[in-house]
Design a protein around this motif. Structure first.
Motif, PDB file in Angstrom:
ATOM      1  N   ASP A 141      -0.788  14.918  -4.900  1.00  0.00           N
ATOM      2  CA  ASP A 141      -2.028  14.206  -5.985  1.00  0.00           C
ATOM      3  C   ASP A 141      -1.124  13.469  -7.225  1.00  0.00           C
ATOM      4  OD1 ASP A 141      -0.961  16.381  -7.256  1.00  0.00           O
ATOM      5  OD2 ASP A 141      -2.715  17.133  -7.831  1.00  0.00           O
TER       6      ASP A 141
ATOM      7  N   THR B 130      -8.554   8.770   2.420  1.00  0.00           N
ATOM      8  CA  THR B 130      -8.308   8.956   0.903  1.00  0.00           C
ATOM      9  C   THR B 130      -9.451  10.042   0.301  1.00  0.00           C
ATOM     10  OG1 THR B 130     -10.040   7.350   0.627  1.00  0.00           O
ATOM     11  CG2 THR B 130      -7.694   6.469   0.989  1.00  0.00           C
TER      12      THR B 130
ATOM     13  N   LYS C  30     -10.289   4.776   4.742  1.00  0.00           N
ATOM     14  CA  LYS C  30     -10.112   3.351   4.315  1.00  0.00           C
ATOM     15  C   LYS C  30      -9.125   2.793   5.578  1.00  0.00           C
ATOM     16  CE  LYS C  30      -9.139   0.715   0.135  1.00  0.00           C
ATOM     17  NZ  LYS C  30      -8.724  -0.505   0.777  1.00  0.00           N
TER      18      LYS C  30
ATOM     19  N   LEU D 292      -6.646   5.347   6.606  1.00  0.00           N
ATOM     20  CA  LEU D 292      -5.985   6.521   5.604  1.00  0.00           C
ATOM     21  C   LEU D 292      -7.150   7.389   5.099  1.00  0.00           C
ATOM     22  CD1 LEU D 292      -4.192   3.691   3.492  1.00  0.00           C
ATOM     23  CD2 LEU D 292      -3.281   5.182   5.099  1.00  0.00           C
TER      24      LEU D 292
ATOM     25  N   PHE E 277      -2.445   4.876  -3.063  1.00  0.00           N
ATOM     26  CA  PHE E 277      -3.141   6.120  -2.635  1.00  0.00           C
ATOM     27  C   PHE E 277      -2.662   7.387  -2.915  1.00  0.00           C
ATOM     28  CE2 PHE E 277      -4.021   2.226  -0.418  1.00  0.00           C
ATOM     29  CZ  PHE E 277      -5.359   1.921  -0.543  1.00  0.00           C
ATOM     30  N   THR E 278      -3.029   8.321  -3.686  1.00  0.00           N
ATOM     31  CA  THR E 278      -2.637   9.711  -3.785  1.00  0.00           C
ATOM     32  C   THR E 278      -3.442  10.626  -3.173  1.00  0.00           C
ATOM     33  OG1 THR E 278      -3.437   9.956  -6.014  1.00  0.00           O
ATOM     34  CG2 THR E 278      -1.073   9.380  -5.818  1.00  0.00           C
ATOM     35  N   SER E 279      -3.064  11.942  -2.742  1.00  0.00           N
ATOM     36  CA  SER E 279      -3.765  12.659  -2.056  1.00  0.00           C
ATOM     37  C   SER E 279      -4.261  12.330  -0.839  1.00  0.00           C
ATOM     38  CB  SER E 279      -5.053  13.195  -2.930  1.00  0.00           C
ATOM     39  OG  SER E 279      -4.660  13.780  -4.061  1.00  0.00           O
ATOM     40  N   THR E 280      -3.625  11.369  -0.084  1.00  0.00           N
ATOM     41  CA  THR E 280      -4.177  10.559   1.275  1.00  0.00           C
ATOM     42  C   THR E 280      -3.150  10.817   2.218  1.00  0.00           C
ATOM     43  OG1 THR E 280      -4.846   8.857  -0.265  1.00  0.00           O
ATOM     44  CG2 THR E 280      -4.584   8.243   1.836  1.00  0.00           C
TER      45      THR E 280
ATOM     46  N   GLU F  61      -1.168  -1.256  -4.125  1.00  0.00           N
ATOM     47  CA  GLU F  61      -2.367  -0.304  -4.134  1.00  0.00           C
ATOM     48  C   GLU F  61      -1.771   1.093  -4.096  1.00  0.00           C
ATOM     49  OE1 GLU F  61      -6.243  -0.704  -2.110  1.00  0.00           O
ATOM     50  OE2 GLU F  61      -5.721  -2.651  -2.003  1.00  0.00           O
TER      51      GLU F  61
ATOM     52  N   VAL G 294       1.257   5.179   0.067  1.00  0.00           N
ATOM     53  CA  VAL G 294       0.496   6.294   0.451  1.00  0.00           C
ATOM     54  C   VAL G 294       1.352   7.664   0.243  1.00  0.00           C
ATOM     55  CG1 VAL G 294      -0.800   7.518   2.190  1.00  0.00           C
ATOM     56  CG2 VAL G 294      -0.763   4.949   2.321  1.00  0.00           C
TER      57      VAL G 294
ATOM     58  N   TYR H 216       0.762  -1.260   0.041  1.00  0.00           N
ATOM     59  CA  TYR H 216      -0.118  -0.302   0.172  1.00  0.00           C
ATOM     60  C   TYR H 216       0.820   1.218   0.060  1.00  0.00           C
ATOM     61  CZ  TYR H 216      -3.376  -3.625   1.630  1.00  0.00           C
ATOM     62  OH  TYR H 216      -4.065  -4.490   1.743  1.00  0.00           O
TER      63      TYR H 216
END
Lengths: 562, 135
Positions: A172, A233, A238, A231, A212-215, A210, A168, A166
């Motif tokens: 963005d 998101t 999540k 997180l 996750f941007t802007s997270t 996986e 993170v 994951y």
């Protein structure tokens, strides 16, 4: 009880201020001590063989090794005991190097202190009982915080090895600082297409990643092998479960506004090396350019005493670029010390000098903008004279500051920061990738200034270590958990309130407390709280600590009469 | 007072494994000097320190005792050191009633603060030594 005491000389490190012979002789007379030996290097192979032999020959049931600090070589000696069919929790380490010989110079008091420390260890180890290392299942997945170059390289490594990842990223897009560089040294390509894009596109086709941007990370709990991270998101909150974590949150560039005397931000002729990269097309013909090194590095005034490693080469690149574009430009570089450390850096420094860039060893006091130009005031530290010179542009080579959210991340993950707010490694030389928390690693510039190559290496190395931890699918954790004596428990439920981990449950029928082993963190708060002394923290029992205290205080005169 | 008669105090310190004990290790590796009368006991968390330990140390003859852990908010066990703070504050009240408040100190030293560790323990040692030799 048959205890074996082994005192390490650590070459001269311990021996030079502690009379090791006297110490080993002192313990020979103790009724529970069977062996008391001193040896030049206990951690060496012959040293270990000696301990192994002594365990077999004398049937030792306690081993006390007085040497370096317990966190060093801990696993080595534990394995040694296991090899000799002795429970590794019957080992006691006493740190007579870091806590005795290295902090005092006087052999007399130092020898006395070593004796007391070893005696404390001896008395405490008498209370030790064999413990079983707890086997826990670990989740084969990793949470990587930060999508910069080190986070990406860690993610790539782990995903290639088939581990769920994951990733993170707070921005963005992925890429971090390297993604914004126009001309990376020495490749002379832009960072995004040369470094970031290949990594991101490979990550894109990996099924086990996986992203996750802007997270951002908002909550974090659990223990090694089973961390739960919450997180935030863009699509909502999540929760992911990860076996381990790699922190790769990078750095923040130093903001030159913190040095108001440089007038950065008030005049657009004063810029950082990054801004210069974007603007170098638009300079006037044959400009006079001043290049300032160490802006926000090696500067006690702004609380950044460390060297940021990359800014010398950035400054050289800027100087070189101007000279290549405008051979008649007047470029003067104001440096404290030239630290062009990466491979090829010195050669690049020479090349830049040959292009005609002037290098002046100096401290710049202030930059005064006027309509005609920028007036630089400073001191030439080789001549010991002050000077004033006029330029058209000033380029500031800014250093690295700790990441903005280092405080937040460190408090969420419960890892420590160093004095400059960078993440602290478990051991600066021996464990530079680990934090003090098992399963949480650091990568890249969040642990201190690094260049790109080092950040990539750091990310991969952390990933490799994490992979080694998680790949088995199970792990052994220290069995230092609390235990309730059902006969003594009065059911007052004080421990239940005190337990932060919520590991203590009250049994309504039996009216006593009991500990859920999997949740217990082993802090011992319940043990210190219990009014009837019915909870014990395994490995740190009341009786052991009590005797340890006693040993440190008792027998002043006994030692003195030796 | 002559050199031989100078009394050197014995101080027992309870140090949290994650912060202060690490700081003391670092102080050692950096060859920082502090008096040999300072002896540390490693505890998993400062909250493991039962006030009874401190009392035992004093009753056994220690001239002082200190409890040291991570800065508030930084506890590896989330809020162990908040419990320590309250517990030691209560214990200090008790010590005060017996006019021995000076014998107990609580301070926060993070793993990176080797210098702070040395400063804190040296200051405590100095104060106690002064009192011990005065009386």
């Amino acid at each position: 009880m048959r205890t074996g005491i082994f005192i390490c000389h650590c070459g001269h490190n311990i021996k030079h201020t502690v009379d090791v012979k006297k110490v080993s002789r002192f313990f020979k007379d103790f009724p529970t001590v069977v062996v008391s030996e001193d040896y030049p290097f206990v951690c060496s192979e012959p040293g270990q063989d000696m301990i192994e032999e002594a365990i077999k020959k004398h049937g030792l049931d306690r081993v006390l090794i007085a040497s370096c600090t317990p966190s060093l070589h801990g696993e080595l000696f534990k394995d040694l005991l296991k090899k000799s069919n002795l429970n590794p929790f019957l080992l006691r380490r006493v740190g007579i190097r870091e806590h005795c010989s290295w902090v005092g110079d006087d052999p007399g008091p130092n020898t006395e202190k070593a004796i007391k420390l070893i005696k404390a260890g001896l008395y405490a180890s008498a209370h030790y009982v064999p413990l079983e290392e707890k086997k826990v299942d670990v989740v084969k997945s990793a949470l990587i915080i930060g999508g910069g170059v080190s986070g990406l390289s860690a993610a790539l490594f782990l995903s290639r090895m088939g581990m769920k990842v994951y990733l993170v990223e707070k921005a963005d897009h992925l890429g971090g600082h390297v993604g914004a560089l126009k001309n990376i040294w020495p490749a002379r390509e832009d960072g995004k297409s040369a470094v970031i894009d290949p990594m991101v596109s490979e990550l894109g086709i990996m099924e086990n990643v996986e992203i996750f941007t802007s997270t951002t990370l908002s909550a974090f709990e659990g223990f090694f092998g089973n961390y739960q991270a919450t997180l935030n998101t863009p699509g909502g909150v999540k929760t992911v479960v990860a076996g381990g974590v790699i922190v790769a949150v990078g750095f923040s560039p130093f903001d030159p506004r913190l040095k108001p005397e440089l007038n950065y931000g008030r005049d657009d002729r004063i810029m950082t090396t990054l801004e210069f990269e974007e603007r170098k097309e638009g300079l006037s013909k044959d400009p006079r350019v001043a290049i300032l090194h160490c802006v926000g590095s090696r500067d006690e005034q702004v609380n950044k005493p460390y060297c940021s490693r990359v800014c010398c080469i950035n400054a050289l690149r800027a100087a070189n670029a101007i000279k290549v574009r405008h051979p008649d430009a007047y470029v003067e570089s104001f440096y404290m010390d030239m630290r062009a450390h990466p491979k090829g850096g010195e050669e690049f420094f020479e090349e830049t000098q040959e292009l005609g860039v002037l290098f002046t060893r100096s401290n710049i006091g202030e930059i005064i903008p006027s309509s005609g130009g920028l007036l630089l005031r400073g001191e030439d530290t080789l001549l010991g004279e002050t000077f004033e010179r006029e330029f058209d542009y000033a380029v500031l080579s800014t250093g690295m500051s700790s990441p903005e959210d280092s405080k937040l991340i460190s408090s969420l993950l419960k890892v420590t920061l160093d004095k400059d707010k960078f993440f602290l490694e478990a051991h600066i030389k021996l464990r530079p990738f680990d934090t003090a928390v098992k399963g949480i690693f650091i990568a890249g510039t969040c642990s201190g200034p690094k260049d790109m190559e080092e950040s990539i290496n750091h990310g991969r190395a952390s990933a490799l270590k994490l992979f080694g931890f998680l790949n088995l699918g199970y792990a052994f954790v220290d069995p230092f958990i609390s235990w309730v004596d059902p006969k003594r428990c009065s059911g007052c439920r004080m421990c239940e309130q005190a337990c932060v981990a919520k590991a203590i449950k009250y049994d309504e029928q039996k009216r006593i407390a009991h500990v859920e082993e999997a949740a217990c963190m082993g802090c011992g708060l319940c043990n210190a709280t219990c009014p009837s002394s019915s909870i014990s923290l395994k490995g740190h029992m009341d009786s052991a600590i009590d005797d340890e205290i006693g040993a440190m205080i008792e027998g002043q005169s006994l030692v003195a009469s030796l | 007072m002559t050199e031989e008669k100078e009394k050197n105090p014995e101080i027992v310190g309870f140090a949290c494994s994650f912060c202060t004990f690490k700081a003391s290790e670092m102080a050692g590796s950096l060859r920082m000097k502090y008096p040999d009368g300072i002896k540390l006991i490693q505890v998993p968390c400062s909250s493991r320190v039962d006030p009874a330990f401190v009392i035992k140390a004093i009753l056994d003859g220690a001239d002082g005792a200190f409890v040291a852990g991570c800065h508030p908010g930084d506890c590896h066990f989330i809020k162990g050191n908040y419990f320590t703070r309250r517990k030691i504050a209560a214990l200090k009240e008790m010590f005060d009633a017996f006019s021995m408040k000076d014998k107990l100190r609580l301070f926060w030293v993070s793993a990176a603060e080797a210098r702070r560790f040395v400063e804190k323990v040296t200051a405590m040692y100095g104060d106690i030594k002064e009192k011990k030799n005065a009386g």
